[in-house]
Motif scaffolding. Sequence first.
Motif, PDB file in Angstrom:
ATOM      1  N   SER A 318       0.857  -1.127  -0.046  1.00  0.00           N
ATOM      2  CA  SER A 318      -0.123   0.078  -0.034  1.00  0.00           C
ATOM      3  C   SER A 318       1.078   1.176   0.016  1.00  0.00           C
ATOM      4  O   SER A 318       0.478   2.315  -0.386  1.00  0.00           O
ATOM      5  N   ASN A 319       2.062   1.045   0.465  1.00  0.00           N
ATOM      6  CA  ASN A 319       2.909   2.257   0.688  1.00  0.00           C
ATOM      7  C   ASN A 319       3.242   2.626  -0.757  1.00  0.00           C
ATOM      8  O   ASN A 319       3.220   4.022  -1.296  1.00  0.00           O
ATOM      9  N   THR A 320       3.934   1.752  -1.528  1.00  0.00           N
ATOM     10  CA  THR A 320       3.981   2.022  -3.221  1.00  0.00           C
ATOM     11  C   THR A 320       2.817   2.377  -3.920  1.00  0.00           C
ATOM     12  O   THR A 320       3.035   3.389  -4.684  1.00  0.00           O
ATOM     13  N   SER A 321       1.849   1.988  -3.478  1.00  0.00           N
ATOM     14  CA  SER A 321       0.595   2.314  -4.268  1.00  0.00           C
ATOM     15  C   SER A 321       0.283   3.695  -3.968  1.00  0.00           C
ATOM     16  O   SER A 321      -0.136   4.595  -4.796  1.00  0.00           O
ATOM     17  N   ILE A 322       0.312   4.145  -2.895  1.00  0.00           N
ATOM     18  CA  ILE A 322       0.002   5.515  -2.582  1.00  0.00           C
ATOM     19  C   ILE A 322       1.125   6.604  -3.029  1.00  0.00           C
ATOM     20  O   ILE A 322       0.710   7.774  -3.471  1.00  0.00           O
ATOM     21  N   GLN A 323       2.300   6.161  -3.119  1.00  0.00           N
ATOM     22  CA  GLN A 323       3.391   6.928  -3.675  1.00  0.00           C
ATOM     23  C   GLN A 323       3.140   6.932  -5.373  1.00  0.00           C
ATOM     24  O   GLN A 323       3.382   7.839  -5.823  1.00  0.00           O
ATOM     25  N   ASP A 324       2.598   5.911  -5.791  1.00  0.00           N
ATOM     26  CA  ASP A 324       2.374   6.001  -7.277  1.00  0.00           C
ATOM     27  C   ASP A 324       1.319   7.194  -7.496  1.00  0.00           C
ATOM     28  O   ASP A 324       1.588   7.843  -8.508  1.00  0.00           O
ATOM     29  N   SER A 325       0.221   7.199  -6.805  1.00  0.00           N
ATOM     30  CA  SER A 325      -0.722   8.186  -6.931  1.00  0.00           C
ATOM     31  C   SER A 325      -0.053   9.779  -6.814  1.00  0.00           C
ATOM     32  O   SER A 325      -0.421  10.433  -7.390  1.00  0.00           O
ATOM     33  N   TYR A 326       0.720   9.736  -5.614  1.00  0.00           N
ATOM     34  CA  TYR A 326       1.259  10.968  -5.443  1.00  0.00           C
ATOM     35  C   TYR A 326       2.046  11.507  -6.430  1.00  0.00           C
ATOM     36  O   TYR A 326       2.345  12.735  -6.678  1.00  0.00           O
ATOM     37  N   ASN A 327       2.911  10.555  -7.206  1.00  0.00           N
ATOM     38  CA  ASN A 327       3.618  10.900  -8.257  1.00  0.00           C
ATOM     39  C   ASN A 327       2.818  11.605  -9.248  1.00  0.00           C
ATOM     40  O   ASN A 327       3.192  12.690 -10.119  1.00  0.00           O
ATOM     41  N   LEU A 328       1.784  10.878  -9.447  1.00  0.00           N
ATOM     42  CA  LEU A 328       0.824  11.147 -10.981  1.00  0.00           C
ATOM     43  C   LEU A 328       0.072  12.198 -10.904  1.00  0.00           C
ATOM     44  O   LEU A 328      -0.046  13.044 -11.727  1.00  0.00           O
ATOM     45  N   ALA A 329      -0.857  12.478  -9.709  1.00  0.00           N
ATOM     46  CA  ALA A 329      -1.777  13.435  -9.529  1.00  0.00           C
ATOM     47  C   ALA A 329      -1.542  14.953 -10.038  1.00  0.00           C
ATOM     48  O   ALA A 329      -2.080  15.463 -10.720  1.00  0.00           O
ATOM     49  N   TRP A 330      -0.326  15.426  -9.495  1.00  0.00           N
ATOM     50  CA  TRP A 330      -0.166  16.796  -9.726  1.00  0.00           C
ATOM     51  C   TRP A 330       0.314  16.940 -11.234  1.00  0.00           C
ATOM     52  O   TRP A 330       0.033  17.839 -11.875  1.00  0.00           O
ATOM     53  N   LYS A 331       0.861  15.970 -11.862  1.00  0.00           N
ATOM     54  CA  LYS A 331       0.969  15.914 -13.398  1.00  0.00           C
ATOM     55  C   LYS A 331      -0.057  16.016 -14.108  1.00  0.00           C
ATOM     56  O   LYS A 331      -0.245  16.650 -15.007  1.00  0.00           O
ATOM     57  N   LEU A 332      -1.020  15.164 -13.697  1.00  0.00           N
ATOM     58  CA  LEU A 332      -2.538  15.179 -14.478  1.00  0.00           C
ATOM     59  C   LEU A 332      -3.225  16.577 -14.371  1.00  0.00           C
ATOM     60  O   LEU A 332      -3.626  17.088 -15.120  1.00  0.00           O
ATOM     61  N   ALA A 333      -3.144  17.292 -13.060  1.00  0.00           N
ATOM     62  CA  ALA A 333      -3.743  18.343 -12.783  1.00  0.00           C
ATOM     63  C   ALA A 333      -2.910  19.520 -13.756  1.00  0.00           C
ATOM     64  O   ALA A 333      -3.645  20.439 -14.043  1.00  0.00           O
ATOM     65  N   LEU A 334      -1.753  19.657 -13.722  1.00  0.00           N
ATOM     66  CA  LEU A 334      -1.087  20.551 -14.609  1.00  0.00           C
ATOM     67  C   LEU A 334      -1.370  20.402 -16.228  1.00  0.00           C
ATOM     68  O   LEU A 334      -1.706  21.378 -16.855  1.00  0.00           O
ATOM     69  N   VAL A 335      -1.370  19.106 -16.596  1.00  0.00           N
ATOM     70  CA  VAL A 335      -1.858  18.847 -18.073  1.00  0.00           C
ATOM     71  C   VAL A 335      -3.305  19.314 -18.137  1.00  0.00           C
ATOM     72  O   VAL A 335      -3.858  19.805 -19.239  1.00  0.00           O
ATOM     73  N   VAL A 336      -4.227  18.772 -17.301  1.00  0.00           N
ATOM     74  CA  VAL A 336      -5.655  19.054 -17.489  1.00  0.00           C
ATOM     75  C   VAL A 336      -5.872  20.757 -17.662  1.00  0.00           C
ATOM     76  O   VAL A 336      -6.795  21.195 -18.223  1.00  0.00           O
ATOM     77  N   LYS A 337      -5.055  21.501 -16.786  1.00  0.00           N
ATOM     78  CA  LYS A 337      -5.546  22.785 -16.865  1.00  0.00           C
ATOM     79  C   LYS A 337      -4.681  23.569 -17.939  1.00  0.00           C
ATOM     80  O   LYS A 337      -4.717  24.790 -17.920  1.00  0.00           O
ATOM     81  N   GLY A 338      -3.747  22.927 -18.522  1.00  0.00           N
ATOM     82  CA  GLY A 338      -3.104  23.299 -19.845  1.00  0.00           C
ATOM     83  C   GLY A 338      -1.528  24.088 -19.438  1.00  0.00           C
ATOM     84  O   GLY A 338      -1.235  24.977 -20.087  1.00  0.00           O
TER      85      GLY A 338
END
Length: 593
Positions: A318-338
Amino acid sequence: MKTIETHVLIVGAGPAGLTAATLLARSGVDALTLTKYGTANAPRAHITNQRAVEVFRDLGVEEEAQANALPHVLMGKQVYATTFAGRELSRMMTWGTGDDRIGDYRAASPSEMCNIAQNTLEPILLRRAQELGADIRQDHEVRSIKDMGDYVEAHVVPRDGSPEFKVKARYALGCDGSRTVVGTDGGFEFEGVMGLRDAVTVWIDADLSRYTAHRSGALFVTLTPGSRDTMGVWTCVKPWTEWSTILLRAEGDPHDLDEETIRESIRASIGDDSIEFSIRKVSSWQFNHMVASDYQRGRLFIAGDAAHRHPPANGLGSNTSIQDSYNLAWKLALVVKGHATEDLLRTYTVERQPVGRRIIDRAIQSVLEMVEWVNIFDFSPQTSWDEANEKIDAIFGPDGGPERQKIFDALKLQNGQFNAHGVELGQSYESDAVVSDGSSVKTPERDADQFHVPTTVPGNPVPHAWLTVGDKDTSTLDLCRYDQFTLIVGADGGKWMEAVESVASELGVKMEAVQVSLGLPVNDVYGDWIKRREVDDDGCVLVRPDRIVAWRSMAMSSDPKAALHDVMSKILGSGKTASSAGSLENKEPASVA
């Protein structure tokens, strides 16, 4: 069939999915999370390392998680015995609680690791996500999903009999476990081996206080002569009355899930027939050694058990799973917002897949290393108690020195599983979202799996150091918010601060400069940061939203604005805006069409 449109579809709401949902909601990204079931119906994952607790700290749930967990101070005394009531065979201090390791753990993070069961953790994360406005729908099964080129389309079947519907999204994140629909339909390929051996987990209520309270630990290991189980690994869910127990049998001995057979195993492992117990749930599973070759295919991403599967050794799941999302979410946010190009999203696989590979390999290695200890005693279903006691007496007796030394050597080997601070905290990235300064981390003087080396070399987590802000102790991690890039500068870094304001305005991305030094409002009063920053007073350390050092300058640049602009442009994707996804580019929040 009705269609719901959203920017990001998250499939699955375990630790990875709930972390992603919470982060995206807080970032103002329209996202929809669908999960076939509710929150976890059994303890499952439990060991929670400092990196994961740091994420909880960021999300605002650290205190609640710690209040509902077995605290770090009670996790350490790991007992190896014939049974709970029987002879203790050895003991070791685990999870950094020993006198020789506790300082390493305290210096590395503002957060303490803990032991919190997954069925306790998930409702905490769910409530936080919903507080932040996340749209999470339980009992909704994603039957199929397809990357259509410009968008993702999923077919959803509510389990309450409501009408089926479709979801149209710019991106989809599969956090849907080892039977992942996103991974299967997306054509993700995996490396490794499935089904290495069978195991059974039994969720038990049993008051074992008399045998555990005085030697408390997160795990209690039994090696019981005459039992069909070669080993029992008892995880404390609630001290000292609730347990999640893994039973391992000899190779070739199939696991009989008959209740009386399971009860016989539990009775044997406890070793005291006066102890009453009840069984809540029995689950069978397999040891796997698998990692996805890529974590992204087009508009589809995978995280957590959908991306990596391994034994529970080291407690990394679960630790690695949480870190996967922590790595990706900010990237998705920046791309979605242009604010960034899709090049930024491609760094997810580049950064996280090697981490997944490392943790599955470490977990398998830990299992093999534990066999060294088991083989010293070599108890089997055919071993009688008289034979076992005779062997133990010989080991503990006057001429047993060589065998006793084997026990201590075998326990020392297990530090790679139970005191693996370097594995738990060591996440070093090389990608286009990291701008190298030509330096590299020094070769560690100690075992890299067991010892964490804090550094500001780009690609590594920003080191923790205690500062004071007003009358509060504050970690350097607390300066680095998830919705922004943070530039940490010293007393002579005024020009960097001016550059940040200008570059942020030009690129349309949130950035903040924080000046840290002795005697300043952000006060390095202990001198901890100056010891760890590895740059001069006029240098700087650029930290990404996920608290990874993106770049650093050892000293002041001749043109700090140009230097910072160049670095940020590289990270965001050459300064270009993200590609459009048709009607989803600037859509309103999730609606039914």
